[in-house]
Write a protein that holds these residues in place. Sequence first.
Motif, PDB file in Angstrom:
ATOM      1  N   LEU A  48      45.029  44.097  33.155  1.00 34.50           N
ATOM      2  CA  LEU A  48      44.557  43.734  34.492  1.00 34.50           C
ATOM      3  C   LEU A  48      43.068  43.398  34.489  1.00 34.50           C
ATOM      4  O   LEU A  48      42.630  42.472  35.174  1.00 34.50           O
ATOM      5  N   MET A  49      42.290  44.124  33.681  1.00 34.84           N
ATOM      6  CA  MET A  49      40.843  43.911  33.653  1.00 34.84           C
ATOM      7  C   MET A  49      40.461  42.581  33.018  1.00 34.84           C
ATOM      8  O   MET A  49      39.366  42.071  33.228  1.00 34.84           O
ATOM      9  N   LEU A  52      42.305  39.853  33.668  1.00 37.76           N
ATOM     10  CA  LEU A  52      42.806  38.782  34.545  1.00 37.76           C
ATOM     11  C   LEU A  52      41.691  38.025  35.266  1.00 37.76           C
ATOM     12  O   LEU A  52      41.745  36.789  35.364  1.00 37.76           O
ATOM     13  N   PHE A  85      41.354  34.101  35.079  1.00 40.62           N
ATOM     14  CA  PHE A  85      41.384  33.339  36.327  1.00 40.62           C
ATOM     15  C   PHE A  85      40.235  32.334  36.361  1.00 40.62           C
ATOM     16  O   PHE A  85      40.436  31.140  36.567  1.00 40.62           O
TER      17      PHE A  85
HETATM   18  C1  LIG Z   1      42.699  43.067  38.518  1.00 40.02           C
HETATM   19  C2  LIG Z   1      43.322  41.766  38.942  1.00 40.02           C
HETATM   20  C3  LIG Z   1      44.709  41.630  38.994  1.00 40.02           C
HETATM   21  C4  LIG Z   1      45.256  40.430  39.374  1.00 40.02           C
HETATM   22  N1  LIG Z   1      46.623  40.301  39.468  1.00 40.02           N
HETATM   23  C5  LIG Z   1      47.321  39.076  39.831  1.00 40.02           C
HETATM   24  C6  LIG Z   1      47.632  39.058  41.295  1.00 40.02           C
HETATM   25  C7  LIG Z   1      48.611  40.140  41.680  1.00 40.02           C
HETATM   26  C8  LIG Z   1      47.972  41.480  41.758  1.00 40.02           C
HETATM   27  C9  LIG Z   1      47.768  42.211  40.511  1.00 40.02           C
HETATM   28  C10 LIG Z   1      47.486  41.447  39.289  1.00 40.02           C
HETATM   29  N2  LIG Z   1      44.407  39.403  39.681  1.00 40.02           N
HETATM   30  N3  LIG Z   1      44.650  38.133  40.089  1.00 40.02           N
HETATM   31  C11 LIG Z   1      43.460  37.556  40.309  1.00 40.02           C
HETATM   32  C12 LIG Z   1      42.449  38.445  40.040  1.00 40.02           C
HETATM   33  C13 LIG Z   1      41.013  38.246  40.182  1.00 40.02           C
HETATM   34  C14 LIG Z   1      40.217  39.327  40.589  1.00 40.02           C
HETATM   35  C15 LIG Z   1      38.872  39.141  40.774  1.00 40.02           C
HETATM   36  C16 LIG Z   1      38.323  37.902  40.564  1.00 40.02           C
HETATM   37  F1  LIG Z   1      37.002  37.727  40.778  1.00 40.02           F
HETATM   38  C17 LIG Z   1      39.105  36.838  40.160  1.00 40.02           C
HETATM   39  C18 LIG Z   1      40.454  37.003  39.970  1.00 40.02           C
HETATM   40  C19 LIG Z   1      43.050  39.609  39.633  1.00 40.02           C
HETATM   41  N4  LIG Z   1      42.494  40.762  39.262  1.00 40.02           N
END
Ligand SMILES: Cc1cc(N2CCCCCC2)n2ncc(-c3ccc(F)cc3)c2n1
Length: 255
Positions: free
Chosen positions: A91-92, A94, A98
Amino acid sequence: MFAFLNKNDPAETTTPAIDPQRIPAHVAIIMDGNGRWAKARHLPRIAGHKEGMNTVKKVTIAASDLGVKVLTLYAFSTENWKRPTDEVNYLMQLPVSFFDTFVPDLVKNNVQVQVMGYTDKLPAKTQKAVNDAIADTKDCDGMILNFALNYGSRSEIVSGIQAIAAQVQAGELAVTDIDEATVDQALMTAPLAPYHDPDLLIRTSGEERISNFLLWQIAYSELVFTDVKWPDFTATTLKACIADYQSRDRRFGGL
Ligand SMILES: Cc1cc(N2CCCCCC2)n2ncc(-c3ccc(F)cc3)c2n1
């Protein structure tokens, strides 16, 4: 006050009619159901998170195109650190993935990235990706894409109370001058003003809980619960949620 959109709802199988003049300015989403989506396909949980990130990209553009001014997405809660280490590590990374793939699309769509949460506790690589994306999109003046990352509402409120108490202790603020605006300005959503409170809060995957998300800010929000799992959420699902929001008669406590 609550509505539950299910997959059998006709509104979700056809593109719902929405009034472009009454689009909610601030939409917040609890993006639930990623693990269950993967389990139903005999895939590892991280496959659901990966597909969920693709949904973030699609829904960001859809919300921007509809004229939403702020889209807040609950990406990682302060409680999520309790998950298995391998899942947390995935998750960290992602946010890194992104932005590695999506910053050009964000800039092309004039979307500005903001992040709220205890980001100083995140891994250095995650913090760098977040800070770089904020810097790369700071001149965009279209929709604000606001990620809640290592965020928890009760912690946010405690931090806000501490900041207000410090102002009083420093003689910068009189106790009798503390009002709702004082609290608004002490919370992590302050930079979203004047759209700091969600007009519409959506939670996916059938759960009907708030889960420590924007507790102060949702005082007058319309809540829509859909059993669509986040990886299956589409622009049509978003429009169905907004159509439901538009069907409400918001009274803000009045008659
Ligand atoms: C931890 C996490 C999990 C995460 N999931 C995808 C979406 C479903 C929920 C859980 C998993 N996503 N999706 C995008 C981000 C993100 C976060 C901050 C940012 F500045 C840019 C993108 C993200 N971050």
